[in-house]
Design a protein around this motif. Structure first.
Motif, PDB file in Angstrom:
ATOM      1  N   HIS A   1       0.444  -1.117  -0.091  1.00  0.00           N
ATOM      2  CA  HIS A   1      -0.187   0.577  -0.039  1.00  0.00           C
ATOM      3  C   HIS A   1       1.077   0.878   0.334  1.00  0.00           C
ATOM      4  O   HIS A   1       0.708   2.474   0.140  1.00  0.00           O
ATOM      5  N   ALA A   2       1.892   1.019  -1.126  1.00  0.00           N
ATOM      6  CA  ALA A   2       2.932   2.160  -0.869  1.00  0.00           C
ATOM      7  C   ALA A   2       2.092   3.918  -0.868  1.00  0.00           C
ATOM      8  O   ALA A   2       2.881   5.116  -0.104  1.00  0.00           O
ATOM      9  N   LEU A   3       1.143   3.551  -2.569  1.00  0.00           N
ATOM     10  CA  LEU A   3       0.661   4.702  -2.220  1.00  0.00           C
ATOM     11  C   LEU A   3      -0.605   5.635  -1.237  1.00  0.00           C
ATOM     12  O   LEU A   3      -0.143   6.843  -0.870  1.00  0.00           O
ATOM     13  N   VAL A   4      -0.879   4.441  -0.931  1.00  0.00           N
ATOM     14  CA  VAL A   4      -1.169   5.344   0.604  1.00  0.00           C
ATOM     15  C   VAL A   4      -0.712   5.414   1.719  1.00  0.00           C
ATOM     16  O   VAL A   4      -0.963   6.596   2.970  1.00  0.00           O
ATOM     17  N   ALA A   5       0.425   4.888   1.992  1.00  0.00           N
ATOM     18  CA  ALA A   5       1.999   4.699   2.987  1.00  0.00           C
ATOM     19  C   ALA A   5       1.633   6.251   2.785  1.00  0.00           C
ATOM     20  O   ALA A   5       2.107   7.383   3.525  1.00  0.00           O
ATOM     21  N   VAL A   6       2.476   6.704   1.752  1.00  0.00           N
ATOM     22  CA  VAL A   6       2.380   7.978   1.659  1.00  0.00           C
ATOM     23  C   VAL A   6       1.729   9.580   1.873  1.00  0.00           C
ATOM     24  O   VAL A   6       1.777  10.192   2.512  1.00  0.00           O
ATOM     25  N   VAL A   7       0.640   8.773   1.008  1.00  0.00           N
ATOM     26  CA  VAL A   7      -0.556   9.681   1.745  1.00  0.00           C
ATOM     27  C   VAL A   7      -0.943  10.117   2.458  1.00  0.00           C
ATOM     28  O   VAL A   7      -0.721  11.484   2.686  1.00  0.00           O
TER      29      VAL A   7
ATOM     30  N   GLY B   1     -10.330  10.619  -1.694  1.00  0.00           N
ATOM     31  CA  GLY B   1     -10.940   9.030  -2.563  1.00  0.00           C
ATOM     32  C   GLY B   1     -10.016   8.799  -4.418  1.00  0.00           C
ATOM     33  O   GLY B   1      -9.944   8.278  -4.844  1.00  0.00           O
ATOM     34  N   PHE B   2     -10.921  10.644  -4.754  1.00  0.00           N
ATOM     35  CA  PHE B   2     -10.480  10.514  -6.173  1.00  0.00           C
ATOM     36  C   PHE B   2      -9.404  10.261  -6.354  1.00  0.00           C
ATOM     37  O   PHE B   2      -8.668   9.924  -7.604  1.00  0.00           O
TER      38      PHE B   2
ATOM     39  N   TRP C   1      -6.973   7.701  -9.004  1.00  0.00           N
ATOM     40  CA  TRP C   1      -6.605   8.368  -9.373  1.00  0.00           C
ATOM     41  C   TRP C   1      -5.088   8.057 -10.298  1.00  0.00           C
ATOM     42  O   TRP C   1      -4.960   7.398 -10.879  1.00  0.00           O
ATOM     43  N   LEU C   2      -4.330   7.985  -8.195  1.00  0.00           N
ATOM     44  CA  LEU C   2      -2.454   7.183  -8.481  1.00  0.00           C
ATOM     45  C   LEU C   2      -3.123   5.495  -8.688  1.00  0.00           C
ATOM     46  O   LEU C   2      -2.414   4.795  -9.464  1.00  0.00           O
ATOM     47  N   GLY C   3      -4.282   5.254  -7.921  1.00  0.00           N
ATOM     48  CA  GLY C   3      -3.925   3.734  -8.450  1.00  0.00           C
ATOM     49  C   GLY C   3      -4.258   3.047  -9.457  1.00  0.00           C
ATOM     50  O   GLY C   3      -3.903   1.734  -9.769  1.00  0.00           O
ATOM     51  N   ARG C   4      -4.972   3.627 -11.025  1.00  0.00           N
ATOM     52  CA  ARG C   4      -5.525   2.773 -12.332  1.00  0.00           C
ATOM     53  C   ARG C   4      -3.667   3.506 -12.397  1.00  0.00           C
ATOM     54  O   ARG C   4      -3.841   2.591 -13.333  1.00  0.00           O
TER      55      ARG C   4
END
Length: 502
Positions: A105-111, A200-201, A205-208
């Motif tokens: 969950h790297a993206l979520v961790a940074v956010v 959420g948006f 987008w980043l996950g996509r």
């Protein structure tokens, strides 16, 4: 006496020419401290107005009022951020997110790491310099494209925690308070909804984008410099000048002061998660307590006396609350980390110094806006803005968006808009039965949308720190920081119009 068409045209031409010159030269790295008064006097001269009178009585008076109102927030916010960095607390919070969420969950961790520290009062630019190396390590482990790093960091630090979450100590959330008599917790329900939309948006987008990159065989690529010197990337003169009009911290001071002792050979352990998070929690809790519990019970009738500026508690309570919250947070931070702050005086000096250039730069932009608003031709601009369809909320959003985008500064654009039109919008709010708290939230969110255009100081600094370019990363940054913010703003305006402020 009505202006002639020729006089109106000349005045508007002078205003537009001065603004174009300001934006163009600022983008090329010229200091706003010099550009703002020169461009303001150019507009006054073309309009046939007394130049010297505008220089001393309009420009400097407005700049001085801004400094008097908001310098405490620049000073305390910058100091708090520097002490959080030098104590190792920002690193500890970011590491906590990495440990809890991991590479999957790297993206979520940074956010989440960025959101925690900035909502707790840490300056945006301090967060950039700390989060970038940790984000790079996470992205390397997860084999995510490095070009997504700036957008991911921006989503966590400069979107919902800057303009939407109720109670955020960000400067943008404090600016409307003297104009509307509101608190940092204005329209809390709408703020939470907007935050959910932005987060959420942006994560969608980043996950996509990450999934599409993986499908195309695109992974992590090391930067040309190896990613070792994040501070050197963000300290160029060009970056510094642009950054100073966008936030409350001068990047030149990022490596001044005393670093966390474990990195300097003192043998002191880094702060635990509790120690690192405690000052952030204290800032949020104290901010809430002051504005919701203390001030409503405070007898401040004395403020109406001339010696205190003949003001009201509602006009100063917001700034007071954030100031007290940051001051108490600093005391708690130092008490918990005294052994880690091996050079406390140097750290505090650096934090204080880091506030000077930003507050003067933003104050100069405010002075420029005051001169423009005082010109006779500005009445036509005012009428156009107020005539925008959709009502006061829509016209306020459009005006603030445009000014924040043109100046490349959320705080500068917001202050200029409210200096020129704040009183008018309060009158319109009374006529249309609009809660001033709703005006507050719409204005703050509007300042955090188009301010992320390519010349924005936060954008330039973040790309530099991440070792990326506009060509590589700006598209995704636009989606998460502008498109997402505009969607959230539209949601707030619609809900506020239908159901009022909540």
């Amino acid at each position: 006496m009505p202006m002639s068409t020729a006089t109106l045209f000349t005045g508007l031409a002078g205003m537009l020419a001065s603004l174009a010159l300001l934006v163009w030269l600022a983008y090329r790295g010229w200091s706003v401290l010099l550009l703002a008064p020169v461009c303001a006097m150019l507009a006054a001269f073309v309009s046939g107005e007394p130049v010297l009178a505008h220089w001393t009585q309009t420009f400097m008076a407005s700049t001085g009022r801004f400094l008097a109102q908001f310098f405490p927030l620049f000073l305390l916010g910058s100091l708090f951020g520097k002490l959080m960095e030098d104590s190792g607390s920002v690193d500890a919070v970011a590491q906590l997110m990495i440990d809890k969420l991991g590479t999957r969950h790297a993206l979520v961790a940074v956010v989440m790491g960025g959101a925690l520290v900035t909502y707790g009062g840490v300056s945006l630019f301090v967060a950039f310099f700390v989060l970038a190396p940790m984000a790079q390590a996470l992205f390397r482990s997860a084999d995510l494209p490095r070009r997504l790093m700036p957008a991911t960091i921006m989503l966590g630090t400069a979107t919902f925690t800057m303009s939407a979450l109720p109670g955020t100590p960000a400067l943008q959330n404090a600016i409307p308070m003297p104009f509307f008599g509101t608190t940092p917790f204005a329209a809390p329900g709408l703020g939470v909804i907007a935050s959910g939309v932005m987060a959420g948006f942006g994560l969608w987008w980043l996950g996509r984008a990450a999934a599409a990159a993986k499908q195309n065989g695109e992974g992590f690529v090391e930067p040309l410099d190896g990613g070792a010197d994040y501070e050197a990337r963000g300290k160029s003169a060009l970056v510094r000048e642009r950054a100073s009009v966008a936030q409350t911290f001068d990047p030149a001071e990022i490596d001044s002061g005393g670093r966390a002792p474990e990195a300097a050979g003192y043998g002191v352990a880094p702060p635990s998660a509790f120690v690192a998070l405690a000052p952030l929690v204290v800032v949020v809790a104290m901010n809430f307590a002051m504005n919701v519990v203390v001030f409503p019970r405070l007898d401040a009738a004395y403020l109406a006396q001339p010696r205190w500026g003949a003001t009201t508690l509602s006009a100063v309570a917001g700034v007071w609350g954030v100031s007290v919250a940051l001051a108490v947070g600093i005391v708690v931070l130092v008490a918990l980390n005294r052994a880690r702050l091996g050079a406390l005086r140097e750290s505090m000096d650096a934090g204080a110094n880091a506030a000077v250039l930003p507050v003067l730069s933003v104050g100069s932009l405010v002075g420029y806006g005051a001169v423009i608003a005082a010109l006779p031709a500005f009445e036509a601009v005012r009428d156009w803005v107020l005539g925008i369809g959709g009502g006061p909320l829509v016209s306020l959003a459009v005006a603030t968006n445009l000014l924040a985008g043109l100046t490349g500064s959320a705080s500068g654009g917001l202050t200029i808009a409210l200096d020129a039109l704040g009183g008018t919008y309060m009158q319109l709010a009374a006529q249309h039965h609009i809660d001033p708290a709703l005006l507050h939230r719409v204005a703050v969110m509007s300042s955090g949308t188009l301010d992320s255009l390519p010349h924005n100081g936060a954008v330039v600094t973040l790309l530099a720190v991440c070792g990326s370019t506009h060509r590589e990363s700006y598209r995704d940054l636009v989606i998460v920081s502008i498109a997402g913010a505009l969607i959230a703003l539209a949601v707030v305006i619609v809900l506020g119009s239908l159901f009022g402020c909540f």
